[in-house]
Design a protein around this motif. Structure first.
Motif, PDB file in Angstrom:
ATOM      1  N   ASN A  85       0.846  -1.185   0.000  1.00  0.00           N
ATOM      2  CA  ASN A  85       0.000   0.000   0.000  1.00  0.00           C
ATOM      3  C   ASN A  85       0.885   1.239   0.000  1.00  0.00           C
ATOM      4  OD1 ASN A  85      -1.657   2.249   0.933  1.00  0.00           O
ATOM      5  ND2 ASN A  85      -3.203   0.702   1.430  1.00  0.00           N
ATOM      6  N   ALA A  86       0.631   2.147  -0.926  1.00  0.00           N
ATOM      7  CA  ALA A  86       1.452   3.353  -1.053  1.00  0.00           C
ATOM      8  C   ALA A  86       1.405   4.212   0.212  1.00  0.00           C
ATOM      9  CB  ALA A  86       0.998   4.174  -2.262  1.00  0.00           C
ATOM     10  N   PHE A  87       0.309   4.157   0.950  1.00  0.00           N
ATOM     11  CA  PHE A  87       0.194   4.947   2.172  1.00  0.00           C
ATOM     12  C   PHE A  87       1.127   4.444   3.271  1.00  0.00           C
ATOM     13  CE2 PHE A  87      -3.842   5.691   0.027  1.00  0.00           C
ATOM     14  CZ  PHE A  87      -3.885   7.073   0.036  1.00  0.00           C
ATOM     15  N   ALA A  88       1.575   3.205   3.179  1.00  0.00           N
ATOM     16  CA  ALA A  88       2.481   2.644   4.187  1.00  0.00           C
ATOM     17  C   ALA A  88       3.840   3.349   4.189  1.00  0.00           C
ATOM     18  CB  ALA A  88       2.660   1.147   3.947  1.00  0.00           C
ATOM     19  N   TYR A  89       4.165   4.070   3.149  1.00  0.00           N
ATOM     20  CA  TYR A  89       5.434   4.791   3.037  1.00  0.00           C
ATOM     21  C   TYR A  89       5.386   6.172   3.694  1.00  0.00           C
ATOM     22  CZ  TYR A  89       6.637   1.501  -0.725  1.00  0.00           C
ATOM     23  OH  TYR A  89       6.918   0.385  -1.465  1.00  0.00           O
ATOM     24  N   ASP A  90       4.195   6.706   3.906  1.00  0.00           N
ATOM     25  CA  ASP A  90       4.036   8.127   4.187  1.00  0.00           C
ATOM     26  C   ASP A  90       4.742   8.629   5.442  1.00  0.00           C
ATOM     27  OD1 ASP A  90       2.682   8.249   1.833  1.00  0.00           O
ATOM     28  OD2 ASP A  90       0.703   8.550   2.725  1.00  0.00           O
ATOM     29  N   GLU A  91       4.670   7.928   6.546  1.00  0.00           N
ATOM     30  CA  GLU A  91       5.339   8.389   7.771  1.00  0.00           C
ATOM     31  C   GLU A  91       6.854   8.422   7.587  1.00  0.00           C
ATOM     32  OE1 GLU A  91       4.296   9.826  10.522  1.00  0.00           O
ATOM     33  OE2 GLU A  91       2.204   9.667   9.898  1.00  0.00           O
ATOM     34  N   GLU A  92       7.386   7.397   6.945  1.00  0.00           N
ATOM     35  CA  GLU A  92       8.825   7.357   6.688  1.00  0.00           C
ATOM     36  C   GLU A  92       9.241   8.488   5.741  1.00  0.00           C
ATOM     37  OE1 GLU A  92      11.915   4.286   4.592  1.00  0.00           O
ATOM     38  OE2 GLU A  92      10.316   3.422   5.820  1.00  0.00           O
ATOM     39  N   ILE A  93       8.435   8.737   4.717  1.00  0.00           N
ATOM     40  CA  ILE A  93       8.724   9.842   3.796  1.00  0.00           C
ATOM     41  C   ILE A  93       8.658  11.174   4.542  1.00  0.00           C
ATOM     42  CG2 ILE A  93       7.817  11.136   1.821  1.00  0.00           C
ATOM     43  CD1 ILE A  93       7.136   8.405   0.543  1.00  0.00           C
ATOM     44  N   ALA A  94       7.682  11.331   5.426  1.00  0.00           N
ATOM     45  CA  ALA A  94       7.567  12.576   6.201  1.00  0.00           C
ATOM     46  C   ALA A  94       8.810  12.793   7.061  1.00  0.00           C
ATOM     47  CB  ALA A  94       6.314  12.551   7.068  1.00  0.00           C
ATOM     48  N   ASP A  95       9.284  11.745   7.725  1.00  0.00           N
ATOM     49  CA  ASP A  95      10.500  11.859   8.542  1.00  0.00           C
ATOM     50  C   ASP A  95      11.711  12.205   7.673  1.00  0.00           C
ATOM     51  OD1 ASP A  95       9.066  11.265  10.828  1.00  0.00           O
ATOM     52  OD2 ASP A  95       9.633   9.138  10.828  1.00  0.00           O
ATOM     53  N   TRP A 125       1.226  12.047   0.897  1.00  0.00           N
ATOM     54  CA  TRP A 125       0.045  11.266   0.554  1.00  0.00           C
ATOM     55  C   TRP A 125       0.415  10.254  -0.512  1.00  0.00           C
ATOM     56  CZ3 TRP A 125      -3.236  11.138  -3.895  1.00  0.00           C
ATOM     57  CH2 TRP A 125      -4.501  10.602  -3.675  1.00  0.00           C
ATOM     58  N   GLN A 126       0.398   8.993  -0.161  1.00  0.00           N
ATOM     59  CA  GLN A 126       0.686   7.851  -1.031  1.00  0.00           C
ATOM     60  C   GLN A 126       1.911   8.058  -1.905  1.00  0.00           C
ATOM     61  OE1 GLN A 126      -2.990   7.123  -3.053  1.00  0.00           O
ATOM     62  NE2 GLN A 126      -2.595   8.607  -4.638  1.00  0.00           N
ATOM     63  N   ARG A 127       3.006   8.409  -1.238  1.00  0.00           N
ATOM     64  CA  ARG A 127       4.327   8.587  -1.847  1.00  0.00           C
ATOM     65  C   ARG A 127       4.462   9.901  -2.613  1.00  0.00           C
ATOM     66  NH1 ARG A 127       5.810   3.982  -5.408  1.00  0.00           N
ATOM     67  NH2 ARG A 127       7.865   4.898  -5.226  1.00  0.00           N
TER      68      ARG A 127
END
Length: 180
Positions: free
Chosen positions: A73-83, A109-111
């Motif tokens: 799921n593309a949303f699974a990346y979002d917290e890591e991308i935000a950090d 949002w979704q990468r």
């Protein structure tokens, strides 16, 4: 009669309650430009959330089905991308300090990284956006900034005074702008 009155009272409908229902990372990263209107960001009412939920689910796992994502799921990346975005911005403060001459909000949002807000005239838009595209796992960076907020902004506005009464997002570029 009392129940009917409560249902008609502003702020009592669950759908009037603006929330970041998808828990999408949304944060302000700078505040040098005064009176820059705050974007609506990922805050939506319940009706908007329900209307967009199917698309959100479908789009979220589309990259995995295509073999472009390692996570389902593309949303699974979002917290890591935000950090990573926060760290990248700290690094840019030293290598491209002109980016701080802005009032910006980031939504992940979704990468995708969505940059919204106001920048000073002469802001280094191209190098700034290019630097954010280098954040790991980012698929796209979307620039919704302006150097002339008095002419309107290219994003939906968050209206704190109306958010309790069901008006979720003001139109971008409206004449009378209320923000922070």
């Amino acid at each position: 009669m009392l129940c009917a009155l409560l249902l008609l009272t502003p702020g009592t409908h669950a759908e009037d309650d603006l929330q970041n229902r998808g828990h999408d990372p949304f944060f302000q990263v700078s505040s040098a430009i005064p009176d820059c209107p705050e974007p609506a960001g990922p805050r939506v009412n319940e009706a908007e959330w329900k209307r967009d939920s199917h698309h959100r689910i479908e789009h979220g796992n589309h990259c995995w089905l295509e073999g472009r994502c390692r996570l389902p799921n593309a949303f699974a990346y979002d917290e890591e991308i935000a950090d990573s975005t926060r760290r990248r911005l700290q690094w840019l403060s030293a290598s491209l300090p002109a980016w701080r001459q802005s009032t910006l909000w980031v939504t992940v949002w979704q990468r995708w990284i969505l940059i919204q807000g106001c920048v000073a005239p002469g802001f280094p838009v191209a190098p700034f956006m290019a630097a954010l595209r280098e954040v790991p796992d980012v698929e796209r960076v979307v620039d919704e900034t302006t150097a002339h907020p008095e002419r309107g902004v290219p994003y939906a506005l968050f209206r704190k005074d109306l958010s309790r009464h069901g008006s979720t997002k003001a139109q971008a570029g409206e004449g009378s702008v209320q923000g922070k």
